[in-house]
Design a protein around this motif. Structure first.
Motif, short mmCIF file in Angstrom:
data_model
loop_
_atom_site.label_atom_id
_atom_site.label_comp_id
_atom_site.label_asym_id
_atom_site.label_seq_id
_atom_site.Cartn_x
_atom_site.Cartn_y
_atom_site.Cartn_z
N PRO B 275 0.16 -1.33 0.10
CA PRO B 275 -0.27 -0.17 -0.05
C PRO B 275 1.13 0.95 0.25
O PRO B 275 0.25 2.73 -0.36
CB PRO B 275 -1.40 -0.16 1.21
N SER B 276 2.57 1.19 -0.15
CA SER B 276 2.72 2.02 0.20
C SER B 276 3.39 2.53 -1.26
O SER B 276 3.72 3.37 -1.63
CB SER B 276 3.98 2.17 0.71
N MET B 277 3.36 1.79 -2.37
CA MET B 277 3.40 2.05 -3.84
C MET B 277 1.95 2.57 -4.10
O MET B 277 1.53 1.86 -5.25
CB MET B 277 4.14 1.45 -4.20
N PRO B 278 1.15 3.80 -4.23
CA PRO B 278 -0.26 4.20 -4.56
C PRO B 278 -0.04 4.50 -6.23
O PRO B 278 0.86 5.25 -5.99
CB PRO B 278 -0.97 5.18 -3.40
N LEU B 279 -0.47 4.50 -7.63
CA LEU B 279 -0.24 4.90 -8.50
C LEU B 279 -1.14 5.63 -9.05
O LEU B 279 -1.65 6.32 -10.15
CB LEU B 279 -0.14 3.60 -9.70
#
Lengths: 83, 407, 437
Positions: B275-279
């Motif tokens: 979840p620390s790589m939202p796009l």
């Protein structure tokens, strides 16, 4: 190696590896066990039924981990409480 | 809200546990006339849009009324459908693979009463609850995915885009004036839970920005090796970074990742694992339109859909550009295709270059395949082509920058 | 009063198509009033908060959901998808909002009695919001809390004799067209095939041990109403190998305009009178039809069974009597290496209970894929990587011309060593006796 020993061996290996990552594909488990998929599946499923392994799913893919560990388990509030 | 146990004992999950029982047998749920004539049907006819009649060897006739449903529904809506089935259909109903409900009756009298009842049922805001249609050479319901209502990687909404397109084309849900059937499908990101890659028209959500990285938190919330492994194109690599902490204001070294942005195909698989790589991005995300696919083997082999519109911005709540663009494609198809020609067969007959002319659509480098092996087979290895007026084709008129600068 | 203002969503209430917003808003109010005094097991304002978070997405143009990996039901590796809201304080009713997949009955017929029970269960233990149906075919329950997952499963199995469907790296819930139940073209009992394979492979459906997902789909004829050829790793598509059955009187009735063509599917178009030459014979992909002495003649040996003529004249033409299915393998959506459709592996298989031939073929394919497949590699990608001949080898099937549209374009044939006389191990000394250095 006897059947029950294999199960122990798998759990021990996963514990060691879990310092870096806690989730594994079925193929990784089969490799550790050195077994063909059918036998590996039997062993892995027994461990799941005994509560010693749990599934983790991305929705499209499934992975396995030791229960209650891993950063995502903590984030989801699914970790075992630390007593 | 008191907790009421089902009987499940969390201390002993295996106690009285029933597993591996699968689904119920369909035989339990067949209406009597269907059960009686199972495997003995001899022909069918569409009496009017949305109303089918099937004839059995026994002489029995079953009438089916097909209605569209919103796919995303509440138990309240579903119960209303069940009330109708109880009133007219001996307590049975079925659903189609394209999110329609089918009510079956065994006489014309029941059929007329059923139709009348269905037509009168509306939501408080005026939309039909059970619009009759979706048969033959017309538009049937759009199959779709979850979108913003429930999914973690959508580039657009699903129920909303489908609602506006079905509103736009509603007449053709209740008519059969098309050259052949028209199947529209919707998937809210390129992972395509609702495999739309073989539809006459596909609405596809698409991201256009690589993921952001929450450097300070990624190692606390995610297992970095999993985020790395999740990337199908190998664009995510582990990386130690020095950052200024948001919490303390001090410089710290953190374990994080680096994304090769040029290689990213915007699938969101890293976000699923981490979840620390939202796009998701309100300016980047939007819709791709694909066209010309089909799954039937009729006349020609099944076909993949082709990308015909590279980007339509997200315009909630009613996505006017999306609705207008699909309207243009449908109108051109209805005007130009011969009887029995699916959209893709028509486009191939007139040539895809002509398709862009008659549909009045833009063309740009985004529509020329450049992804791995199959790309070459989509370029033109022949001198057979049509001159069309919308686009420059003469050498010195073609000169120009291919990049469309973002506003 | 609604809990949240939803001015953007409210614009989706108008228009003729059924409004999901109107449905949700009506139900949110019903849930607040709770006329039947249901002891809701998750927050009563779950639907209000769902509308609220969706409205926020309409403002932000970005989703507000996070994925969760919990699977939830003890011993199963699929059937539940974890979902959490990224604004749980604003929308506590949907802080957890997990999905459950419920294995639909094949053909999607239901009794109202069964579905009423399902509705009551889901209203009591979940959001009361569902999909009829999800893309794979399951009924989808949208939105409940973690602690309710086992409770829902317990009631499903104990009260409804009903199991979950699949998700993750397992056999996904098989699906089929409505088949012989109401279609005159079904060449085998698609519902029974899907049902029996669902039950035969429960372990594969619930306990993932595959490299990735695997789908079966069963189409009764080449019209492919469940899109098996585009969407299933194993596509079973009904076909026949004898002659199309012709009723010449009915052919005449079509020609004379007594019966509308194509089951009246073109009723609202201005297509003029039916012309059998133009609409059937000239569109036959192999040109195997002609009129002779006022009778329709089909050269069945050259027919590829595309269904067009049968679709146009359902009262005159019917599939043959010697029926079975073609088996194709390897379809998938685009991610990663591009979309694939299924490729023909077995042109004809009899589809009779207990479907032993099909099971043998499936198990041979699974053994190969489970051993050779990489993580997250679909069957179609494995076949591409290892070659079609490997597929033939592991299934023990001979190559035949039907396997290809056309033979290969390059001569780079990978011979097996045992196919070349004398094998590959040669004696350089013997060679030098014939050729100087």
């Amino acid at each position: 190696m006897a059947y029950e020993e294999k199960k122990e061996m798998l759990l021990k290996e996963l514990e060691k590896k879990s310092k870096n990552k806690t989730k594994f594909y079925f193929n990784d488990l089969a490799k550790i066990l050195g077994e063909k998929p059918r036998m590996a599946k039997k062993i892995v499923n027994e461990l799941v039924d005994e509560g010693k392994l749990v599934f983790w799913s991305s929705g499209s893919t499934t992975m396995y981990s030791l229960p209650g560990i891993g950063k995502q388990a903590a984030a989801e509030g699914e970790a075992k409480s630390e007593e | 809200m008191a907790f009421i146990s089902s009987g499940y004992n969390p201390e002993k999950p295996m106690e009285n546990r029933i597993t591996d029982i699968g689904n119920r047998h369909y035989g339990e749920f067949l209406p009597p006339i269907i059960k009686k004539n199972f495997g003995k049907w001899i022909w069918h006819e569409i009496l009017e849009p949305g109303v089918l009649m099937h004839k059995a060897e026994s002489g029995d006739v079953v009438y089916t009324v097909r209605v569209g449903e919103p796919r995303l529904m509440t138990v309240q809506y579903l119960r209303e459908a069940l009330d109708i089935a109880d009133k007219y259909c001996d307590g049975y109903l079925r659903f189609t693979t394209r999110n329609n409900i089918e009510f079956m009756v065994d006489s014309k009298e029941k059929l007329e009463a059923l139709k009348k009842d269905l037509k009168e049922r509306k939501f408080p805001g005026g939309s039909y609850k059970f619009p009759i249609g979706g048969t033959g050479a017309g538009l049937t319901n759009i199959v779709h995915t979850q979108g913003w209502i429930h999914c973690h990687t959508p580039a657009t909404d699903a129920s909303g885009t489908v609602k506006v397109v079905m509103d736009e084309l509603f007449e053709d849900f209740q008519k059969m004036r098309f050259p052949a059937k028209l199947r529209i499908s919707m998937a809210c990101c390129l992972n395509m839970c609702g495999a739309v890659h073989c539809s006459d028209i596909a609405i596809l959500g698409y991201h256009r920005k690589p993921p952001m990285i929450d450097d300070e938190y990624i190692d606390k919330l995610c297992e970095i090796p999993l985020a790395v492994a999740a990337c199908p194109v190998g664009a995510v690599k582990p990386k130690k970074k020095k950052i200024i902490s948001e919490r303390t204001g001090e410089e710290i070294e953190v374990k994080s990742v680096e994304v090769n942005q040029e290689r990213c195909m915007f699938c969101g698989n890293c976000y699923t694992m981490c979840p620390s790589m939202p796009l998701a991005d309100h300016e980047g995300d939007g819709i791709v339109i694909m066209a010309g696919g089909k799954v039937s083997n009729r006349i020609t082999a099944p076909k993949f859909s082709k990308v015909v519109v590279a980007y339509i911005p997200n315009e909630p709540p009613r996505w006017p550009t999306l609705a207008k663009t699909i309207r243009k494609i449908v109108d051109a198809y209805v005007k130009g295709a011969k009887k029995y020609e699916r959209l893709g067969m028509w486009a191939e007959r007139i040539g895809w270059e002509k398709f862009f002319e008659v549909c009045d659509l833009d063309f740009s480098h985004h529509l020329i395949d450049d992804f791995r092996d199959p790309a070459y087979y989509t370029w033109r290895q022949t001198t057979n082509f049509k001159f069309i007026e919308n686009f420059p084709y003469e050498y010195n008129k073609m000169k120009g920058d291919i990049i469309l600068k973002a506003k | 009063m609604p809990k949240h203002e939803t001015p953007l969503l409210d614009q989706l209430i108008s228009g003729p198509w059924p409004s999901f917003v109107d449905d949700l808003k009506t139900y949110a109010e019903y849930r607040r009033k709770n006329p039947n005094n249901v002891e809701y097991q998750i927050p009563e304002d779950v639907v209000d908060d769902l509308l609220g978070v969706l409205e926020l997405s309409y403002v932000d143009k970005e989703t507000h959901w996070k994925h969760g990996g919990i699977v939830g039901v003890f011993g199963y590796g699929g059937g539940v998808i974890g979902r959490y809201c990224d604004q749980p304080e604003k929308f506590p009713g949907v802080a957890h909002f997990h999905t459950m997949r419920i294995n639909q009955p094949n053909g999607k017929y239901y009794s109202t009695e069964f579905l009423r029970g399902i509705c009551d269960l889901w209203e009591f233990r979940g959001s009361g919001i569902l999909n009829m149906h999800g893309s794979t075919g399951d009924m989808v329950f949208l939105g409940t809390r973690t602690e309710q997952l086992e409770e829902v499963f317990f009631e499903l199995t104990h009260k409804f004799n009903q199991d979950l469907g699949g998700s993750g790296s397992n056999l996904r819930t098989p699906s089929c067209c409505l088949g012989m139940s109401r279609c005159e073209w079904a060449c085998y009992n698609t519902q029974e095939a899907a049902y029996q394979l669902t039950h035969e492979y429960q372990d594969e459906l619930h306990r993932p041990a595959f490299p990735y997902k695997f789908k079966f789909k069963f189409d009764g004829c080449p019209n492919c109403c469940v899109a098996s050829i585009a969407r299933a790793d194993l596509s079973v598509i009904g076909t026949w190998r004898d002659e199309i059955q012709i009723d010449q009187e009915a052919v005449q009735a079509y020609i004379n305009g007594e019966i509308p063509p194509n089951g009246n599917a073109h009723a609202d178009g201005d297509w003029g009178p039916f012309d059998i030459q133009k609409e059937v014979i000239d569109l036959c992909p192999t040109g195997c039809m002609r009129m002779e002495d006022g009778k329709l003649v089909i050269d069945n040996k050259n027919c590829v069974r595309c269904m067009h003529c049968i679709n146009v004249m359902p009262r005159a033409l019917r599939p043959g009597n010697d029926r079975g299915a073609s088996i194709l393998v390897g379809a998938k959506a685009p991610i990663l290496d591009g979309a694939q459709m299924s490729s023909l592996l077995v042109p004809f298989m009899k589809m009779e209970e207990p479907f032993d031939e099909l099971k043998e073929l499936i198990e041979n394919i699974w053994d190969w894929w489970m051993e050779e497949g990489r993580n997250r590699e679909r069957l179609g990608e494995l076949i591409k990587r290892k070659g079609f001949r490997e597929l033939l080898k592991v299934t023990g099937l001979k190559a035949i011309p039907q396997h290809v549209k056309e033979p290969r374009h390059n001569p780079y044939i990978y011979w097996y060593e045992e196919e070349v006389p004398g094998g590959w191990q040669r004696d350089i000394k013997e060679f030098r006796k014939r050729h100087l250095r």
